[in-house]
Design a protein around this motif. Structure first.
Motif, PDB file in Angstrom:
ATOM      1  N   LYS A 179       0.832  -1.204   0.000  1.00  0.00           N
ATOM      2  CA  LYS A 179       0.000   0.000   0.000  1.00  0.00           C
ATOM      3  C   LYS A 179       0.867   1.254   0.000  1.00  0.00           C
ATOM      4  O   LYS A 179       0.586   2.228  -0.715  1.00  0.00           O
ATOM      5  CB  LYS A 179      -0.912   0.005   1.221  1.00  0.00           C
ATOM      6  CG  LYS A 179      -1.856   1.219   1.279  1.00  0.00           C
ATOM      7  CD  LYS A 179      -2.751   1.183   2.493  1.00  0.00           C
ATOM      8  CE  LYS A 179      -3.740   2.357   2.483  1.00  0.00           C
ATOM      9  NZ  LYS A 179      -3.069   3.676   2.419  1.00  0.00           N
ATOM     10  N   HIS A 182       2.302   1.884  -3.375  1.00  0.00           N
ATOM     11  CA  HIS A 182       1.246   2.375  -4.264  1.00  0.00           C
ATOM     12  C   HIS A 182       0.959   3.848  -4.008  1.00  0.00           C
ATOM     13  O   HIS A 182       0.799   4.653  -4.935  1.00  0.00           O
ATOM     14  CB  HIS A 182      -0.024   1.545  -4.067  1.00  0.00           C
ATOM     15  CG  HIS A 182      -1.169   1.972  -4.932  1.00  0.00           C
ATOM     16  ND1 HIS A 182      -2.116   2.894  -4.514  1.00  0.00           N
ATOM     17  CD2 HIS A 182      -1.514   1.628  -6.198  1.00  0.00           C
ATOM     18  CE1 HIS A 182      -2.986   3.085  -5.476  1.00  0.00           C
ATOM     19  NE2 HIS A 182      -2.664   2.332  -6.511  1.00  0.00           N
ATOM     20  N   ASP A 183       0.911   4.218  -2.733  1.00  0.00           N
ATOM     21  CA  ASP A 183       0.612   5.613  -2.378  1.00  0.00           C
ATOM     22  C   ASP A 183       1.748   6.547  -2.788  1.00  0.00           C
ATOM     23  O   ASP A 183       1.512   7.663  -3.258  1.00  0.00           O
ATOM     24  CB  ASP A 183       0.374   5.739  -0.867  1.00  0.00           C
ATOM     25  CG  ASP A 183      -0.915   5.046  -0.424  1.00  0.00           C
ATOM     26  OD1 ASP A 183      -1.750   4.736  -1.295  1.00  0.00           O
ATOM     27  OD2 ASP A 183      -1.068   4.800   0.788  1.00  0.00           O
TER      28      ASP A 183
END
Length: 397
Positions: A179, A182-183
């Motif tokens: 995550k 991805h961020d």
């Protein structure tokens, strides 16, 4: 951010060992690329060449448009996260994260801002005054990630960062890293021996064997269409069942013969693997994933071919049953199979002379099959895999 490119890259040690051989790989800007393979396959060596920790014997490595073969590690604009965390025990979490910024003489106000931003992203705000010894393994790994984040590098390089964590924390942390990447959108090369990590984290996965790239694809493509027997056997948990079979004509199509039993290959199977017709009358290696085998007594079992076997072990996992059963077919034993077995500390000695193969099926939780019972197993022929036993290549088009 920047793309990373390997162009015919090789690493040759003084004794002539080629740890990496003719590696061609492009990692796109912002992509999460996972390098995976058995111990000694060259994945860490490839990563260390990008980092500048290993000299490049042949070929070119680029970060963005810049060739970095002879650029010192500190000038490559990369941040590396090791499995050992490499934290300074005498420094607080704040100072560990800020260490690289202070070396670069970044303004104190800017250091404070970047460290606090990273701590907020990683959930470390309450731990900034603590020393590493007062943190859990997962928190220490987050501190190492924070130190990489604040540098705002062109690329993250991660070398088995979760291998020191226990199983439950490893699952949680891999989700956090995926995550986070991805961020942030930072180009990331992630090395792991764990194919489950590779499949759940990577945008694409590069499978390596003996220093050579076998296949690079999305996780689903690797699973559905492995280019060769090695990739098919390495990707998937539990591993793909591999048995010897021969292809024969039958009912206007083809059947796969395993010992005394046959599996009729439907039009859909032959439609997606037309090259199977060229193997009529020849031996193949048949691959069946555990999830494509089901207890035929259950309502959800697919219509179609059945295998008859003898249960040897039942592993009840609550939501499913891992059913181990024997069939009168010979297990496939090739160089690839031997290597895969060696990687997990197993031996193929018994299998080489066996007349029965032990298969693993992922049965529904309502299956009542137990050790010692005969069992009838439904086979999803649409998901079968076939390999040339001589070349190890997948049989498709």
């Amino acid at each position: 951010m920047a793309e990373v490119t390997f162009d015919d890259v090789a690493k040759i040690y003084p004794d002539g060992t080629r740890a990496v051989n003719d590696l061609d790989l492009e990692i796109a800007d912002g992509e999460f690329m996972v390098l995976v393979g058995p111990s000694g396959c060259g994945k860490t060596t490839a990563l260390r060449m990008v980092a500048g920790l290993e000299d490049i014997s042949e070929g070119v490595v680029r970060i963005g448009d810049r060739v970095v073969n002879h650029v010192p590690s500190r000038d490559r604009d990369i941040a590396m996260v090791f499995q050992s965390y490499a934290l300074y025990p005498h420094l607080t979490v704040f100072d560990n994260i800020a260490f690289g910024l202070k070396l670069r003489k970044v303004a104190k106000s800017e250091v404070d801002r970047k460290v606090k931003e990273a701590a907020q992203i990683l959930g470390l705000e309450e731990h900034l005054d603590r020393k590493p010894r007062n943190l859990s393994g997962g928190q220490r790994q987050r501190v190492a990630m924070g130190r990489a984040i604040v540098r705002e590098p062109a690329a993250f390089l991660m070398d088995e960062p979760l291998s020191n964590l226990d199983a439950k924390l490893r699952v949680q942390t891999r989700a956090e890293i995926a995550k986070l990447q991805h961020d942030l959108g930072v180009t990331t090369i992630y090395v792991t021996h764990d194919q489950v990590e590779a499949m759940t984290m990577g945008d694409r996965v590069a499978v390596m064997r003996k220093g050579e790239l076998q296949q690079v694809a999305t996780p689903q493509e690797l699973y559905d269409r492995p280019v060769n027997l090695f990739v098919g056997g390495f990707i998937g948990s539990p591993a793909m069942n591999l048995v010897e079979a021969s292809l024969e004509s039958g009912n206007g199509g083809l059947v796969a013969r395993l010992g005394s039993q046959t599996i009729e290959l439907g039009a859909e199977t032959l439609g997606v693997r037309p090259a199977l017709r060229d193997f009529e009358g020849r031996d193949v290696v048949l691959g069946i994933r555990p999830e494509d085998l089901e207890d035929a007594s259950l309502e959800e079992a697919s219509e179609g071919p059945r295998l008859r076997g003898q249960m040897t072990l039942r592993e009840a996992l609550g939501a499913e049953v891992m059913a181990h059963f024997t069939v009168d077919a010979r297990p496939a034993v090739t160089d690839e199979v031997r290597e895969l077995a060696h990687d997990v500390g197993a031996s193929t000695t018994e299998a080489e002379n066996a007349t029965e193969a032990t298969l693993v099926g992922r049965f529904g939780a309502r299956s009542r099959a137990v050790a010692g019972d005969p069992v009838e197993v439904a086979v999803d022929t649409r998901a079968l895999h076939f390999f040339d036993p001589e070349t190890g290549q997948g049989i498709y088009d």
